[in-house]
Write a protein that holds these residues in place. Sequence first.
Motif, mmCIF file in Angstrom:
data_model
loop_
_atom_site.group_PDB
_atom_site.id
_atom_site.type_symbol
_atom_site.label_atom_id
_atom_site.label_comp_id
_atom_site.label_asym_id
_atom_site.label_seq_id
_atom_site.Cartn_x
_atom_site.Cartn_y
_atom_site.Cartn_z
ATOM 1 N N VAL A 147 0.849 -1.067 -0.024
ATOM 2 C CA VAL A 147 -0.058 -0.099 0.317
ATOM 3 C C VAL A 147 1.054 1.328 0.001
ATOM 4 C CG1 VAL A 147 -1.811 1.523 1.072
ATOM 5 C CG2 VAL A 147 -1.978 -1.027 1.391
ATOM 6 N N ARG A 148 0.604 2.015 -0.973
ATOM 7 C CA ARG A 148 1.278 3.215 -0.918
ATOM 8 C C ARG A 148 1.220 4.270 -0.009
ATOM 9 N NH1 ARG A 148 0.171 2.839 -7.197
ATOM 10 N NH2 ARG A 148 2.192 1.706 -7.944
ATOM 11 N N GLU A 149 1.949 5.301 0.273
ATOM 12 C CA GLU A 149 1.866 6.151 1.498
ATOM 13 C C GLU A 149 0.714 6.960 1.460
ATOM 14 O OE1 GLU A 149 6.141 7.279 2.716
ATOM 15 O OE2 GLU A 149 6.378 7.256 0.709
ATOM 16 N N ALA A 150 0.159 7.536 0.684
ATOM 17 C CA ALA A 150 -0.922 8.649 0.654
ATOM 18 C C ALA A 150 -2.234 7.828 0.845
ATOM 19 C CB ALA A 150 -1.064 9.384 -0.329
ATOM 20 N N GLY A 151 -2.356 6.155 1.035
ATOM 21 C CA GLY A 151 -3.600 5.491 1.377
ATOM 22 C C GLY A 151 -4.251 5.322 0.114
ATOM 23 N N ILE A 152 -5.377 4.865 0.322
ATOM 24 C CA ILE A 152 -6.320 4.394 -0.774
ATOM 25 C C ILE A 152 -7.573 5.090 -0.620
ATOM 26 C CG2 ILE A 152 -7.554 2.171 -1.604
ATOM 27 C CD1 ILE A 152 -5.513 0.570 0.286
ATOM 28 N N ARG A 153 -8.122 5.713 -1.910
ATOM 29 C CA ARG A 153 -9.302 6.540 -2.106
ATOM 30 C C ARG A 153 -10.464 5.634 -1.989
ATOM 31 N NH1 ARG A 153 -7.652 10.829 -6.285
ATOM 32 N NH2 ARG A 153 -6.481 9.078 -6.775
ATOM 33 N N GLY A 154 -11.817 6.031 -1.426
ATOM 34 C CA GLY A 154 -12.653 5.156 -1.709
ATOM 35 C C GLY A 154 -12.912 3.932 -0.528
ATOM 36 N N VAL A 155 -13.801 3.114 -0.852
ATOM 37 C CA VAL A 155 -14.247 2.010 -0.026
ATOM 38 C C VAL A 155 -13.185 0.848 -0.252
ATOM 39 C CG1 VAL A 155 -15.877 0.446 0.685
ATOM 40 C CG2 VAL A 155 -16.232 2.578 0.238
ATOM 41 N N VAL A 156 -12.615 0.343 0.907
ATOM 42 C CA VAL A 156 -11.676 -0.859 0.873
ATOM 43 C C VAL A 156 -12.633 -1.938 1.455
ATOM 44 C CG1 VAL A 156 -9.773 -1.896 1.677
ATOM 45 C CG2 VAL A 156 -9.420 0.372 0.876
ATOM 46 N N ILE A 157 -12.609 -3.090 0.646
ATOM 47 C CA ILE A 157 -13.448 -4.060 1.331
ATOM 48 C C ILE A 157 -12.689 -5.234 1.697
ATOM 49 C CG2 ILE A 157 -15.364 -5.800 0.810
ATOM 50 C CD1 ILE A 157 -16.780 -3.670 -1.133
ATOM 51 N N ARG A 158 -12.938 -5.512 2.831
ATOM 52 C CA ARG A 158 -11.959 -7.000 3.522
ATOM 53 C C ARG A 158 -13.193 -7.789 3.917
ATOM 54 N NH1 ARG A 158 -8.010 -7.777 8.320
ATOM 55 N NH2 ARG A 158 -6.520 -9.027 7.014
ATOM 56 N N LEU A 159 -13.196 -8.888 3.348
ATOM 57 C CA LEU A 159 -14.212 -9.830 3.958
ATOM 58 C C LEU A 159 -13.974 -10.325 5.369
ATOM 59 C CD1 LEU A 159 -15.031 -11.792 0.364
ATOM 60 C CD2 LEU A 159 -15.991 -9.715 1.313
ATOM 61 N N SER A 160 -14.884 -10.587 5.971
ATOM 62 C CA SER A 160 -14.721 -10.972 7.364
ATOM 63 C C SER A 160 -14.713 -12.520 7.434
ATOM 64 C CB SER A 160 -15.889 -10.509 8.269
ATOM 65 O OG SER A 160 -17.165 -11.052 7.889
ATOM 66 N N ALA A 161 -13.851 -13.103 8.361
ATOM 67 C CA ALA A 161 -13.655 -14.357 8.668
ATOM 68 C C ALA A 161 -15.080 -15.187 9.130
ATOM 69 C CB ALA A 161 -12.640 -14.383 9.566
ATOM 70 N N LYS A 162 -15.890 -14.337 9.917
ATOM 71 C CA LYS A 162 -17.127 -14.919 10.453
ATOM 72 C C LYS A 162 -18.234 -15.124 9.214
ATOM 73 C CE LYS A 162 -20.630 -13.781 13.875
ATOM 74 N NZ LYS A 162 -21.289 -13.019 14.746
ATOM 75 N N GLY A 163 -18.204 -14.258 8.329
ATOM 76 C CA GLY A 163 -19.065 -14.276 7.138
ATOM 77 C C GLY A 163 -18.746 -15.094 6.026
ATOM 78 N N PHE A 164 -17.333 -15.040 5.769
ATOM 79 C CA PHE A 164 -16.810 -15.586 4.568
ATOM 80 C C PHE A 164 -15.768 -16.319 4.822
ATOM 81 C CE2 PHE A 164 -18.703 -11.640 3.933
ATOM 82 C CZ PHE A 164 -19.516 -11.623 2.750
ATOM 83 N N GLY A 165 -15.642 -17.103 6.083
ATOM 84 C CA GLY A 165 -14.247 -17.810 6.267
ATOM 85 C C GLY A 165 -14.661 -19.186 6.835
ATOM 86 N N GLN A 166 -15.645 -19.794 5.901
ATOM 87 C CA GLN A 166 -15.721 -21.352 6.332
ATOM 88 C C GLN A 166 -15.502 -22.121 5.067
ATOM 89 O OE1 GLN A 166 -17.247 -21.783 9.387
ATOM 90 N NE2 GLN A 166 -17.042 -19.783 9.601
ATOM 91 N N ALA A 167 -15.013 -23.268 5.540
ATOM 92 C CA ALA A 167 -14.545 -24.438 4.304
ATOM 93 C C ALA A 167 -14.945 -25.681 4.919
ATOM 94 C CB ALA A 167 -13.046 -24.410 4.275
ATOM 95 N N GLU A 168 -15.745 -26.458 3.946
ATOM 96 C CA GLU A 168 -16.024 -27.740 4.216
ATOM 97 C C GLU A 168 -16.126 -28.582 3.057
ATOM 98 O OE1 GLU A 168 -20.114 -27.590 5.623
ATOM 99 O OE2 GLU A 168 -20.875 -26.554 3.916
ATOM 100 N N ALA A 169 -16.121 -30.182 3.230
ATOM 101 C CA ALA A 169 -16.160 -30.999 2.293
ATOM 102 C C ALA A 169 -17.736 -31.026 1.934
ATOM 103 C CB ALA A 169 -15.619 -32.230 2.632
ATOM 104 N N THR A 170 -18.093 -31.050 0.456
ATOM 105 C CA THR A 170 -19.350 -31.090 0.083
ATOM 106 C C THR A 170 -19.485 -32.334 -0.621
ATOM 107 O OG1 THR A 170 -18.762 -29.699 -1.917
ATOM 108 C CG2 THR A 170 -19.650 -28.644 0.012
ATOM 109 N N GLY A 171 -18.697 -33.351 -0.946
ATOM 110 C CA GLY A 171 -18.932 -34.533 -1.740
ATOM 111 C C GLY A 171 -17.784 -35.215 -1.525
ATOM 112 N N ASP A 172 -17.566 -36.344 -2.234
ATOM 113 C CA ASP A 172 -16.602 -37.254 -2.249
ATOM 114 C C ASP A 172 -15.213 -36.439 -2.046
ATOM 115 O OD1 ASP A 172 -18.234 -39.524 -1.598
ATOM 116 O OD2 ASP A 172 -18.170 -40.243 -3.479
ATOM 117 N N ASN A 173 -14.978 -35.804 -3.338
ATOM 118 C CA ASN A 173 -13.747 -35.138 -3.499
ATOM 119 C C ASN A 173 -13.909 -33.628 -3.750
ATOM 120 O OD1 ASN A 173 -12.188 -37.631 -3.688
ATOM 121 N ND2 ASN A 173 -13.232 -38.012 -5.499
#
Length: 321
Positions: free
Chosen positions: A76-102
């Motif tokens: 990230v450059r020194e003057a920063g980032i204009r606008g909205v920076v989106i960072r997905l949360s672990a709670k809402g987007f941090g799940q992983a699971e097996a859904t079938g044999d492979n």
Amino acid sequence: MTDGGALLRRLGDAAANVRGRLTPDAPMDAITWFRAGGPAELLFQPADEEDLSSFLKALPDDVPITVVGVGSNLLVREAGIRGVVIRLSAKGFGQAEATGDNTIRAGAAVPDKKVAAVALEVGIGGFHFYHGIPGAIGGALRMNAGANGVETRERVVSVRAIDRQGEVREFSNAQMGYAYRHSSAPKDLIFVSAEFEGYAEDRDAIRTAMDAVQTHRETVQPIREKTGGSTFKNPEGTSAWKEIDKAGCRGLMIGGAQISPMHCNFMINTGSATGYDLEYLGETVRARVLEHSGIRLEWEIKRIGDFKPGHEVQEFLGQLL
């Protein structure tokens, strides 16, 4: 300079109705693994997919959006980032699971290592390489992350994303347009999850492969330093680190930034590096490699944000391209 408070007030209902977290002038040096860089004007961590979609539908079209992950491959450059920076949360987007044999379904905020661990637990082969990639699935999908001879594109079945208008979209592997460290999927997409497929494999064999990945990383990479991982893509027919070494850049320092003496394709923050130091060091290396071998190294690390006035860095330090 960013003014997150003013942007937050301007957004009105788009900001008032979110269930996630909005942080004005959020310090990005707390997120990036380099521990350097200016602030995000407004950082948004959505609660879940619906929250993200609603926010995007209400967001004015002229407000820039930047998506970041765990910050492992980010400068990230020194003057920063204009606008909205989106960072997905672990709670809402941090799940992983097996859904079938492979098959495995993983959210975009899931660390790559967690996908490798899930695959090991259920006996699905082909994911050991993720054990050695210090990022999250969203970034892996965007840049076709790979290691140890395997790439993300070899495992992806389908990708779920939300576009700039807040609409949910699905993409097949072929529609992602994968190439080496690249996807040609539209830049405005925010990946939220993906389905992957491997193959049945003995758990002991998977564990052995994962151990080999870890041993390799600990032996040849400066993983305990403030680093952004591989700095440049490998040019065709050679390795970036070999060309950097041949150009005499091993251990090269600018300010608090250094080319790792251990692995020439890693930059490290020795403690006081700024975004300017790191990018200027990277462009110095590119210029020297170009002069030495005629090879134009391409950045693998994602560089975002605005330069601080007087601290602009030109490509190849202004050499003719």
